[in-house]
Design a protein around this motif. Structure first.
Motif, mmCIF file in Angstrom:
data_model
loop_
_atom_site.group_PDB
_atom_site.id
_atom_site.type_symbol
_atom_site.label_atom_id
_atom_site.label_comp_id
_atom_site.label_asym_id
_atom_site.label_seq_id
_atom_site.Cartn_x
_atom_site.Cartn_y
_atom_site.Cartn_z
ATOM 1 N N UNK A 214 0.860 -1.180 0.000
ATOM 2 C CA UNK A 214 0.000 0.000 0.000
ATOM 3 C C UNK A 214 0.902 1.237 0.000
ATOM 4 N N UNK A 215 0.427 2.309 -0.644
ATOM 5 C CA UNK A 215 1.223 3.542 -0.738
ATOM 6 C C UNK A 215 0.477 4.699 -0.082
ATOM 7 N N UNK A 216 0.949 5.179 1.062
ATOM 8 C CA UNK A 216 0.344 6.371 1.656
ATOM 9 C C UNK A 216 0.853 7.620 0.946
ATOM 10 N N UNK A 217 -0.025 8.574 0.717
ATOM 11 C CA UNK A 217 0.363 9.827 0.078
ATOM 12 C C UNK A 217 0.810 10.871 1.095
ATOM 13 N N UNK A 218 0.571 10.596 2.373
ATOM 14 C CA UNK A 218 0.951 11.509 3.451
ATOM 15 C C UNK A 218 1.666 10.704 4.533
ATOM 16 N N UNK A 219 2.581 11.306 5.276
ATOM 17 C CA UNK A 219 3.263 10.570 6.342
ATOM 18 C C UNK A 219 2.342 10.341 7.534
#
Length: 103
Positions: A34-39
């Motif tokens: 999965x790729x989060x766009x925000x930390x």
């Protein structure tokens, strides 16, 4: 005067801050990417029915960087349908996405 609903509809990710999980199975392991766009803090859970098979927690996920989690499946669990739930907690709120996959 008619009322107008405010905010986002439930069930949709907030401005796309978290991608839909990709799921694959290799032997006794279920791999979720999965790729989060925000930390923020990322938790990935794998369910079969209502029973949680496993969980993976990344305390400091980096924005725009893919996170891969591996969940080991017990020998008694045959192949079938699982539900993957990814929750990203950032300083601006919480985003939750889920996906059903056959593994």
């Amino acid at each position: 005067m008619p009322t107008v609903p405010t905010g986002r509809p439930q069930g949709r990710p907030a401005s796309g801050r978290l991608s839909t999980p990709a799921v694959a199975r290799f032997g006794r392991r279920i791999v979720v990417a999965v790729s989060p766009k925000a930390p923020g803090r990322l938790a990935v859970s794998v369910f079969r029915g209502k029973k949680r098979i496993g969980v993976c927690v990344v305390p400091r996920a980096v924005g725009n960087r893919q996170v891969t989690c591996t969940v080991r499946v017990r020998t008694g669990n045959p192949r079938g349908t699982v539900r993957v739930v990814a929750v990203l907690v950032t300083k601006n709120g919480t985003v939750r996405v889920q996906r059903t996959a056959r593994v």
